[in-house]
Design a protein around this motif. Structure first.
Motif, PDB file in Angstrom:
ATOM      1  N   TYR A   1      51.885  59.273  32.985  1.00 50.26           N
ATOM      2  CA  TYR A   1      52.070  60.716  32.880  1.00 50.26           C
ATOM      3  C   TYR A   1      50.756  61.359  33.306  1.00 50.26           C
ATOM      4  N   ALA A   2      50.798  62.131  34.412  1.00 53.48           N
ATOM      5  CA  ALA A   2      49.582  62.746  34.945  1.00 53.48           C
ATOM      6  C   ALA A   2      49.839  64.230  35.158  1.00 53.48           C
ATOM      7  N   SER A   3      49.434  65.021  34.205  1.00 50.66           N
ATOM      8  CA  SER A   3      49.730  66.454  34.251  1.00 50.66           C
ATOM      9  C   SER A   3      48.988  67.182  35.363  1.00 50.66           C
ATOM     10  N   ASP A   4      48.011  66.527  35.992  1.00 51.14           N
ATOM     11  CA  ASP A   4      47.238  67.201  37.021  1.00 51.14           C
ATOM     12  C   ASP A   4      47.820  67.036  38.430  1.00 51.14           C
ATOM     13  N   PHE A   5      48.974  66.356  38.591  1.00 48.31           N
ATOM     14  CA  PHE A   5      49.612  66.260  39.901  1.00 48.31           C
ATOM     15  C   PHE A   5      50.395  67.528  40.197  1.00 48.31           C
ATOM     16  N   VAL A   6      50.294  68.008  41.424  1.00 47.96           N
ATOM     17  CA  VAL A   6      50.961  69.248  41.808  1.00 47.96           C
ATOM     18  C   VAL A   6      52.474  69.110  41.740  1.00 47.96           C
ATOM     19  N   GLU A   7      53.002  67.940  42.142  1.00 49.47           N
ATOM     20  CA  GLU A   7      54.451  67.791  42.242  1.00 49.47           C
ATOM     21  C   GLU A   7      55.107  67.307  40.952  1.00 49.47           C
ATOM     22  N   GLY A   8      54.354  67.161  39.892  1.00 52.71           N
ATOM     23  CA  GLY A   8      54.955  66.781  38.625  1.00 52.71           C
ATOM     24  C   GLY A   8      54.182  65.683  37.941  1.00 52.71           C
ATOM     25  N   PRO A   9      54.430  65.467  36.654  1.00 46.39           N
ATOM     26  CA  PRO A   9      53.593  64.565  35.867  1.00 46.39           C
ATOM     27  C   PRO A   9      53.947  63.084  35.988  1.00 46.39           C
ATOM     28  N   PHE A  10      55.091  62.753  36.601  1.00 49.07           N
ATOM     29  CA  PHE A  10      55.489  61.348  36.669  1.00 49.07           C
ATOM     30  C   PHE A  10      55.343  60.803  38.083  1.00 49.07           C
ATOM     31  N   PRO A  11      54.939  59.532  38.235  1.00 48.95           N
ATOM     32  CA  PRO A  11      54.777  58.961  39.571  1.00 48.95           C
ATOM     33  C   PRO A  11      56.118  58.898  40.297  1.00 48.95           C
ATOM     34  N   GLU A  12      56.078  59.121  41.588  1.00 49.97           N
ATOM     35  CA  GLU A  12      57.304  59.180  42.388  1.00 49.97           C
ATOM     36  C   GLU A  12      57.027  58.631  43.781  1.00 49.97           C
ATOM     37  N   HIS A  13      58.026  58.010  44.382  1.00 47.27           N
ATOM     38  CA  HIS A  13      57.894  57.544  45.773  1.00 47.27           C
ATOM     39  C   HIS A  13      58.514  58.559  46.712  1.00 47.27           C
ATOM     40  N   TYR A  14      57.747  58.956  47.709  1.00 44.96           N
ATOM     41  CA  TYR A  14      58.258  59.817  48.777  1.00 44.96           C
ATOM     42  C   TYR A  14      57.989  59.154  50.115  1.00 44.96           C
ATOM     43  N   GLU A  15      58.929  59.318  51.029  1.00 44.80           N
ATOM     44  CA  GLU A  15      58.705  58.908  52.414  1.00 44.80           C
ATOM     45  C   GLU A  15      57.794  59.932  53.084  1.00 44.80           C
ATOM     46  N   PRO A  16      57.132  59.554  54.184  1.00 41.40           N
ATOM     47  CA  PRO A  16      56.399  60.563  54.950  1.00 41.40           C
ATOM     48  C   PRO A  16      57.353  61.650  55.439  1.00 41.40           C
ATOM     49  N   VAL A  17      56.812  62.812  55.777  1.00 39.99           N
ATOM     50  CA  VAL A  17      57.652  63.899  56.285  1.00 39.99           C
ATOM     51  C   VAL A  17      58.403  63.437  57.531  1.00 39.99           C
ATOM     52  N   GLU A  18      57.724  62.679  58.410  1.00 41.12           N
ATOM     53  CA  GLU A  18      58.395  62.036  59.540  1.00 41.12           C
ATOM     54  C   GLU A  18      58.614  60.571  59.179  1.00 41.12           C
ATOM     55  N   SER A  19      59.850  60.200  58.929  1.00 43.26           N
ATOM     56  CA  SER A  19      60.173  58.822  58.535  1.00 43.26           C
ATOM     57  C   SER A  19      61.423  58.370  59.282  1.00 43.26           C
ATOM     58  N   PRO A  20      61.480  57.097  59.670  1.00 46.16           N
ATOM     59  CA  PRO A  20      62.688  56.594  60.342  1.00 46.16           C
ATOM     60  C   PRO A  20      63.843  56.326  59.387  1.00 46.16           C
ATOM     61  N   VAL A  21      63.589  56.388  58.078  1.00 49.82           N
ATOM     62  CA  VAL A  21      64.635  56.139  57.080  1.00 49.82           C
ATOM     63  C   VAL A  21      64.579  57.208  55.999  1.00 49.82           C
ATOM     64  N   GLU A  22      65.693  57.383  55.314  1.00 49.77           N
ATOM     65  CA  GLU A  22      65.719  58.296  54.175  1.00 49.77           C
ATOM     66  C   GLU A  22      65.153  57.597  52.949  1.00 49.77           C
ATOM     67  N   ASN A  23      64.721  58.379  52.001  1.00 52.16           N
ATOM     68  CA  ASN A  23      64.225  57.857  50.741  1.00 52.16           C
ATOM     69  C   ASN A  23      65.387  57.196  49.996  1.00 52.16           C
ATOM     70  N   ALA A  24      65.265  55.908  49.716  1.00 54.13           N
ATOM     71  CA  ALA A  24      66.348  55.174  49.052  1.00 54.13           C
ATOM     72  C   ALA A  24      66.585  55.665  47.626  1.00 54.13           C
ATOM     73  N   LEU A  25      65.567  56.232  46.984  1.00 54.67           N
ATOM     74  CA  LEU A  25      65.708  56.685  45.603  1.00 54.67           C
ATOM     75  C   LEU A  25      66.426  58.024  45.509  1.00 54.67           C
ATOM     76  N   HIS A  26      66.178  58.896  46.475  1.00 55.68           N
ATOM     77  CA  HIS A  26      66.823  60.217  46.469  1.00 55.68           C
ATOM     78  C   HIS A  26      66.795  60.791  47.889  1.00 55.68           C
TER      79      HIS A  26
END
Length: 203
Positions: free
Chosen positions: A27-52
């Motif tokens: 839990y990291a309250s200082d992250f801009v996108e939220g307090p829990f770690p998350e996986h994101y693909e790069p903005v340009e990616s050859p695949v969609e994010n499998a998680l969401h």
């Protein structure tokens, strides 16, 4: 100075020495996108994010939207471009020095051997690497070091692009930043230079 004592026992400090706790945070309250770690693909990616897949890349990423900053799609640019440094050079500085310039005098493009076979590219052939923002040209270095990755049921290839060249110096070459997108991480401001979409052709 090191962040911990040189004679400290191996278990005395955690791997995350820049955090006061010495360990990773769930839990990291200082992250801009939220307090829990998350996986994101790069903005340009050859695949969609499998998680969401509906929110594939970081929604808080700073993306520049100008005529000079178009984003590419995997239909036109099916490969991943990745930038890196070489042992013989230090960033953009040593291209002005005789020794490193003699050791690594030419820009090159590192091409996985399987992709090179598909494209009829051999080591030494001139190739063009394009993104939505520009293109660079250089000699191909076909390698088994970079293999295709199996992602989302398909083979995804990476194209290696060393960064050390430019329009001045003892050795010159293309500016790789002409290929990379103007996308910044929302926390650190780090650009997405390590993963963006490209295509490659023999010229």
């Amino acid at each position: 100075m090191p962040d911990y004592k040189a004679d400290a026992a191996p278990g005395a400090f955690g791997a995350f020495i820049m955090l006061p706790e010495g360990v990773a945070k769930l839990y990291a309250s200082d992250f801009v996108e939220g307090p829990f770690p998350e996986h994101y693909e790069p903005v340009e990616s050859p695949v969609e994010n499998a998680l969401h897949p509906n929110v594939s890349s970081n929604p808080m990423a700073k993306v520049f939207h100008t005529d000079l900053d178009p984003l590419g799609s995997p239909n036109e640019f099916p490969y991943i471009g990745t930038t890196y440094r070489l042992t013989e050079h230090f960033h953009y500085w040593t291209k002005h020095i005789a020794g490193p310039s003699e050791l690594q005098p030419h820009f090159f493009v590192e091409v996985p051997s399987a992709l090179a076979r598909e494209k009829n590219i051999r080591s030494g052939d001139m190739v063009r690497v394009r993104s939505a923002r520009g293109s660079v040209e250089g000699k191909a270095m076909v390698t088994r070091r970079m293999r295709g990755l199996q992602v989302a049921g398909k083979t995804v290839y990476q194209i290696g692009l060393p960064i050390h060249w430019g329009f001045i110096g003892r050795v010159t070459g293309p500016l790789i930043n002409n290929l990379s997108p103007s996308v910044l991480d929302p926390n650190s401001g780090t650009p997405e230079y390590k993963g963006f979409l490209v295509n490659i052709e023999k010229i």
